[in-house]
Design an enzyme around this catalytic site. Structure first.
Site, PDB file in Angstrom:
ATOM      1  N   MET A 113       0.530  -1.302  -0.144  1.00 54.15           N
ATOM      2  CA  MET A 113       0.254   0.049   0.090  1.00 54.15           C
ATOM      3  C   MET A 113       0.660   1.656  -0.408  1.00 54.15           C
ATOM      4  SD  MET A 113      -3.540  -1.046   1.810  1.00 54.15           S
ATOM      5  CE  MET A 113      -2.867  -0.474   3.618  1.00 54.15           C
ATOM      6  N   HIS A 136       9.097  -3.472   4.381  1.00 58.83           N
ATOM      7  CA  HIS A 136       9.066  -3.963   2.494  1.00 58.83           C
ATOM      8  C   HIS A 136      10.068  -3.491   1.704  1.00 58.83           C
ATOM      9  CE1 HIS A 136       5.638  -0.299   3.335  1.00 58.83           C
ATOM     10  NE2 HIS A 136       4.597  -2.030   3.254  1.00 58.83           N
ATOM     11  N   LYS A 163       4.901 -10.251   9.813  1.00 59.59           N
ATOM     12  CA  LYS A 163       4.363  -8.637  10.475  1.00 59.59           C
ATOM     13  C   LYS A 163       2.992  -9.294  10.616  1.00 59.59           C
ATOM     14  CE  LYS A 163       3.173  -3.819  11.498  1.00 59.59           C
ATOM     15  NZ  LYS A 163       2.137  -3.974  11.275  1.00 59.59           N
ATOM     16  N   GLN A 220      -3.257 -12.260   8.438  1.00 60.85           N
ATOM     17  CA  GLN A 220      -3.632 -12.073   6.496  1.00 60.85           C
ATOM     18  C   GLN A 220      -2.450 -12.499   6.238  1.00 60.85           C
ATOM     19  OE1 GLN A 220      -2.670  -7.786   4.365  1.00 60.85           O
ATOM     20  NE2 GLN A 220      -0.655  -8.619   4.514  1.00 60.85           N
TER      21      GLN A 220
HETATM   22  P1  AMP Z   1       1.309  -2.678   3.710  1.00 52.93           P
HETATM   23  O1  AMP Z   1       1.892  -2.097   2.150  1.00 52.93           O
HETATM   24  O2  AMP Z   1       1.045  -2.158   4.860  1.00 52.93           O
HETATM   25  O3  AMP Z   1       0.074  -3.160   2.686  1.00 52.93           O
HETATM   26  O4  AMP Z   1       2.715  -4.052   3.090  1.00 52.93           O
HETATM   27  C1  AMP Z   1       2.442  -4.772   2.391  1.00 52.93           C
HETATM   28  C2  AMP Z   1       3.273  -6.235   2.729  1.00 52.93           C
HETATM   29  O5  AMP Z   1       4.458  -5.487   2.759  1.00 52.93           O
HETATM   30  C3  AMP Z   1       2.303  -6.876   3.587  1.00 52.93           C
HETATM   31  O6  AMP Z   1       2.981  -7.691   2.880  1.00 52.93           O
HETATM   32  C4  AMP Z   1       3.241  -6.662   4.664  1.00 52.93           C
HETATM   33  O7  AMP Z   1       2.848  -7.491   5.685  1.00 52.93           O
HETATM   34  C5  AMP Z   1       4.512  -6.311   5.197  1.00 52.93           C
HETATM   35  N1  AMP Z   1       5.322  -5.764   6.015  1.00 52.93           N
HETATM   36  C6  AMP Z   1       4.947  -4.369   5.931  1.00 52.93           C
HETATM   37  N2  AMP Z   1       5.565  -4.171   7.588  1.00 52.93           N
HETATM   38  C7  AMP Z   1       6.582  -5.012   7.612  1.00 52.93           C
HETATM   39  C8  AMP Z   1       7.540  -5.617   8.485  1.00 52.93           C
HETATM   40  N3  AMP Z   1       7.820  -4.667   9.493  1.00 52.93           N
HETATM   41  N4  AMP Z   1       8.664  -6.441   8.214  1.00 52.93           N
HETATM   42  C9  AMP Z   1       8.375  -7.363   7.304  1.00 52.93           C
HETATM   43  N5  AMP Z   1       7.104  -6.896   6.754  1.00 52.93           N
HETATM   44  C10 AMP Z   1       5.895  -6.226   6.659  1.00 52.93           C
END
Ligand code: AMP
Length: 286
Positions: free
Chosen positions: A27, A34, A146, A150
Site C-alpha cells: 500500500m 517492504h 508482521k 493476513q
Molecule cells: P502494506 O503496505 O502495509 O500493505 O504491507 C505490504 C507488505 O509488507 C505486507 O505483506 C506486509 O506484511 C509487509 N510488511 C509490512 N511491514 C513489515 C515489516 N515490518 N516487516 C516485514 N514485512 C512487513
C-alpha cells in the site's frame, strides 16, 4: 523500472517478463520492511513486479483510508534502487471500475482478532489480492509475517481456491527498540513512538512464559497486559498460526503465535511473536 497505471498496460508488459515472476503487493509509504520482501523476491525470481495500491475495500468506515500515508516519489526511487522491473500503480477506478458483486470471503480465519476488530477487512484484503494475482500472474508472491493473520488468510485462499502461486513469508523487520516497522508509524508523535515498543515487550514476555511451560493463557495475558499502558490494548492472544482461534490453554510441543494490537494515541499497532512450547517431558525436567 517501468511504471504503469492501467491494467491493459500491465498485462502487456507482464507478458514480456521472463519467468519466474515474483510479486510484492503493497500500500506504499514504503519502509525497510517492504524493502526486505522486495530484496528476497529479487534474489529468488528473474522478474519482479511491485504494486502500490491503497485499497479502499479493506478499510472500515471509521478507519484511516483518506489519511493513509502516501509517498509516491520516494517510493518510486526506492523501488528503482531495489531493481524492480515493473511497478503497478492503479487508481481506485482502475481496480474497481464497477461495484463488485463477487468477493472473496474468508470465514473461520477472519472470525477473531483482526477479523473481529475490523469487520470486512479480510474480505477486502483477500478480494484485492486475488484480483492482483489474476492481473500480475506471478509464480511467487511475498508477504510479511508482521501481518500474520493476513498471511494465514492468503495462504488459505491459495490452497482453497487452487491458485498456482507460491506464497513466501518474510520475517518482521523492527527498529532498534523492537517496534515493528509500519507505514502507520509515520502518524506517531515523538512520545507515542517512545511508548510504542511496549507492545513487542508485552508479546515477548508472554512468549517467554509459554516457552517456560506455563500453559494458562488467560493468566499470562493478564500479566503481559500490565506492560502496555500508556498504550491501550485492543487484544492480546495466543493462536496456532494457521488457525487464528484464541487458545486458552497452550498445547505442549506446538508452534504458536502470540498476537497483539494496541493503540498509541490514535495509531493502531499490530505485532506478533513466534513461540515453540516445550514438550510435557521438558517441563517436568525443570
Ligand atoms: P502494506 O503496505 O502495509 O500493505 O504491507 C505490504 C507488505 O509488507 C505486507 O505483506 C506486509 O506484511 C509487509 N510488511 C509490512 N511491514 C513489515 C515489516 N515490518 N516487516 C516485514 N514485512 C512487513
Amino acid at each position: 523500472m517501468e511504471a504503469v497505471t492501467r491494467l491493459d498496460e500491465l498485462r502487456g508488459k507482464r507478458a514480456k517478463l521472463p519467468d519466474p515472476v515474483g510479486f510484492v503487493p503493497t500500500m506504499g509509504a514504503l519502509h525497510a520492511g517492504h524493502a526486505s520482501l522486495i530484496e528476497l523476491a529479487r534474489a529468488q525470481c528473474r522478474s519482479l513486479v511491485v504494486s502500490v495500491f491503497v485499497n479502499p475495500l479493506q478499510f472500515g468506515p471509521n478507519e484511516d483510508f483518506s489519511a493513509y500515508p502516501r509517498n509516491d516519489d520516494e517510493d518510486r526511487r526506492l523501488l528503482e534502487r531495489l531493481g524492480v522491473d515493473l511497478l503497478y500503480l492503479p487508481d481506485a477506478s482502475e481496480m474497481y471500475p464497477r461495484q463488485l458483486d463477487v468477493f472473496v470471503e474468508p470465514t473461520g480465519l477472519a472470525q477473531y482478532f483482526e477479523g473481529e476488530k475490523r469487520p470486512g477487512h479480510f474480505r477486502g484484503v483477500a478480494t484485492v489480492v486475488l484480483k492482483l494475482f489474476n492481473m500480475v500472474q506471478p509464480q511467487r508472491a511475498y508477504f510479511g509475517e508482521k501481518d500474520a493473520q493476513q498471511l494465514a488468510v492468503i495462504r488459505r485462499m491459495v490452497a482453497d481456491l487452487d491458485i498456482p502461486i507460491e506464497i513466501v513469508a518474510c520475517p518482521t523487520q523492527r527498529d532498534a527498540e523492537g517496534l515493528a516497522l509500519s507505514s502507520r508509524n509515520a502518524y506517531l508523535t515523538a512520545q507515542e513512538r517512545r511508548n510504542a515498543p511496549r507492545l513487542y515487550e508485552a508479546l515477548r514476555l508472554l512468549a517467554s512464559q509459554l516457552e517456560a511451560g506455563i500453559r494458562d493463557v488467560a493468566a499470562l495475558v493478564k500479566t503481559a497486559e500490565q506492560l502496555l499502558p500508556p498504550l491501550r490494548e485492543d487484544y492480546l492472544g495466543v493462536v496456532r498460526p494457521d488457525e487464528f482461534r484464541p487458545l486458552w490453554t497452550a498445547p505442549p510441543s506446538a508452534e504458536l503465535l502470540v498476537v497483539g494490537a494496541a493503540y498509541a494515541g490514535r495509531t493502531r499497532l499490530i505485532d506478533n511473536v513466534k513461540v515453540q512450547t516445550p514438550s510435557k517431558q521438558e517441563v517436568q525436567k525443570t
